[in-house]
Design a protein around this motif. Structure first.
Motif, PDB file in Angstrom:
ATOM      1  N   CYS A  63       0.840  -1.212   0.000  1.00  0.00           N
ATOM      2  CA  CYS A  63       0.000   0.000   0.000  1.00  0.00           C
ATOM      3  C   CYS A  63       0.869   1.254   0.000  1.00  0.00           C
ATOM      4  O   CYS A  63       0.586   2.221  -0.720  1.00  0.00           O
ATOM      5  CB  CYS A  63      -0.929   0.013   1.216  1.00  0.00           C
ATOM      6  SG  CYS A  63      -2.157  -1.308   1.243  1.00  0.00           S
ATOM      7  N   ARG A  66       2.383   1.898  -3.383  1.00  0.00           N
ATOM      8  CA  ARG A  66       1.368   2.499  -4.264  1.00  0.00           C
ATOM      9  C   ARG A  66       1.304   4.000  -4.036  1.00  0.00           C
ATOM     10  O   ARG A  66       1.374   4.796  -4.967  1.00  0.00           O
ATOM     11  CB  ARG A  66       0.003   1.855  -4.005  1.00  0.00           C
ATOM     12  CG  ARG A  66      -1.125   2.535  -4.743  1.00  0.00           C
ATOM     13  CD  ARG A  66      -2.503   1.971  -4.312  1.00  0.00           C
ATOM     14  NE  ARG A  66      -3.552   2.693  -4.976  1.00  0.00           N
ATOM     15  CZ  ARG A  66      -4.109   3.811  -4.517  1.00  0.00           C
ATOM     16  NH1 ARG A  66      -3.742   4.316  -3.358  1.00  0.00           N
ATOM     17  NH2 ARG A  66      -5.058   4.411  -5.206  1.00  0.00           N
ATOM     18  N   ILE A 106      -2.567  -5.674  -4.145  1.00  0.00           N
ATOM     19  CA  ILE A 106      -3.659  -5.010  -3.451  1.00  0.00           C
ATOM     20  C   ILE A 106      -4.612  -4.430  -4.490  1.00  0.00           C
ATOM     21  O   ILE A 106      -4.187  -3.991  -5.551  1.00  0.00           O
ATOM     22  CB  ILE A 106      -3.176  -3.898  -2.491  1.00  0.00           C
ATOM     23  CG1 ILE A 106      -2.381  -2.828  -3.246  1.00  0.00           C
ATOM     24  CG2 ILE A 106      -2.382  -4.485  -1.329  1.00  0.00           C
ATOM     25  CD1 ILE A 106      -2.250  -1.515  -2.511  1.00  0.00           C
ATOM     26  N   VAL A 108      -7.654  -1.590  -4.582  1.00  0.00           N
ATOM     27  CA  VAL A 108      -8.347  -0.518  -3.860  1.00  0.00           C
ATOM     28  C   VAL A 108      -9.841  -0.729  -4.048  1.00  0.00           C
ATOM     29  O   VAL A 108     -10.332  -0.764  -5.176  1.00  0.00           O
ATOM     30  CB  VAL A 108      -7.919   0.873  -4.367  1.00  0.00           C
ATOM     31  CG1 VAL A 108      -8.726   1.967  -3.694  1.00  0.00           C
ATOM     32  CG2 VAL A 108      -6.430   1.079  -4.146  1.00  0.00           C
ATOM     33  N   GLN A 111     -11.782   4.617  -1.567  1.00  0.00           N
ATOM     34  CA  GLN A 111     -10.868   5.664  -1.117  1.00  0.00           C
ATOM     35  C   GLN A 111     -11.711   6.893  -0.795  1.00  0.00           C
ATOM     36  O   GLN A 111     -12.373   7.435  -1.678  1.00  0.00           O
ATOM     37  CB  GLN A 111      -9.824   5.991  -2.176  1.00  0.00           C
ATOM     38  CG  GLN A 111      -8.734   6.880  -1.645  1.00  0.00           C
ATOM     39  CD  GLN A 111      -7.468   6.773  -2.480  1.00  0.00           C
ATOM     40  OE1 GLN A 111      -7.359   5.985  -3.406  1.00  0.00           O
ATOM     41  NE2 GLN A 111      -6.495   7.580  -2.133  1.00  0.00           N
ATOM     42  N   THR A 116      -7.869   4.694   2.763  1.00  0.00           N
ATOM     43  CA  THR A 116      -7.916   3.781   1.627  1.00  0.00           C
ATOM     44  C   THR A 116      -8.203   2.387   2.138  1.00  0.00           C
ATOM     45  O   THR A 116      -7.543   1.908   3.066  1.00  0.00           O
ATOM     46  CB  THR A 116      -6.576   3.777   0.862  1.00  0.00           C
ATOM     47  OG1 THR A 116      -6.275   5.106   0.446  1.00  0.00           O
ATOM     48  CG2 THR A 116      -6.625   2.874  -0.348  1.00  0.00           C
ATOM     49  N   VAL A 118      -8.359  -1.642   1.051  1.00  0.00           N
ATOM     50  CA  VAL A 118      -7.848  -2.546   0.026  1.00  0.00           C
ATOM     51  C   VAL A 118      -8.161  -3.994   0.379  1.00  0.00           C
ATOM     52  O   VAL A 118      -8.296  -4.344   1.553  1.00  0.00           O
ATOM     53  CB  VAL A 118      -6.317  -2.394  -0.181  1.00  0.00           C
ATOM     54  CG1 VAL A 118      -5.937  -0.975  -0.571  1.00  0.00           C
ATOM     55  CG2 VAL A 118      -5.537  -2.866   1.026  1.00  0.00           C
TER      56      VAL A 118
END
Length: 145
Positions: A63, A66, A106, A108, A111, A116, A118
């Motif tokens: 995460c 990302r 992951i 999403v 959000q 966030t 996931v």
């Protein structure tokens, strides 16, 4: 851009020996993947096996990778610090060993502002070894590059 050539340390707030991802392998708006080779000197390796806490941290750092990619390469700003806000349905089917490579993905699912959500899948040798839902809360501060 060849994602695997990016130094993962540029994307993460974590530093050695606490880095639990090696490379960013895929990125789009909803999906991010990383790879991580388990080494014998890893602080979470006991008797040649990576413990489950490290797998949860590997998901969290996927995460973070990302978000680091978004901040550095899309928004052109520094690293943002995140915190695990919650973990649900964390399940393990096996524990990986030294030399194994984790392929973590992951997705999403939602959000909202600085939160966030996931769904995560961790594979080893093309077998799913862990799944989880994770909530990541972002700090308002952005670390300077």
């Amino acid at each position: 851009m060849e994602l695997e050539k990016i130094d993962i340390h540029e994307l993460l707030p974590q530093q050695e020996p606490f880095v639990m991802v090696d490379t960013l392998t895929y990125f789009d708006e909803k999906k991010t993947s990383t790879k991580f080779t388990i080494r014998k000197d890893n602080i979470f390796v006991e008797d040649g096996v990576l413990n489950e806490c490290a797998i949860a941290e590997n998901i969290a750092q996927t995460c973070a990778a990302r978000l680091g990619y978004i901040n550095k390469y899309i928004l052109k700003r520094g690293i943002q610090i995140g915190f695990i806000g919650g973990i649900k349905n964390l399940a393990f089917s096996e524990t990986p060993k030294v030399g194994d490579v984790l392929d973590t993905t992951i997705y999403v699912t939602e959000q909202v502002m600085e939160i966030t959500l996931v769904n995560a899948t961790v594979k080893c040798c093309d077998r799913i070894i862990a799944t989880a839902e994770m909530k990541i809360a972002m700090a308002n501060d952005v670390k300077l590059q």
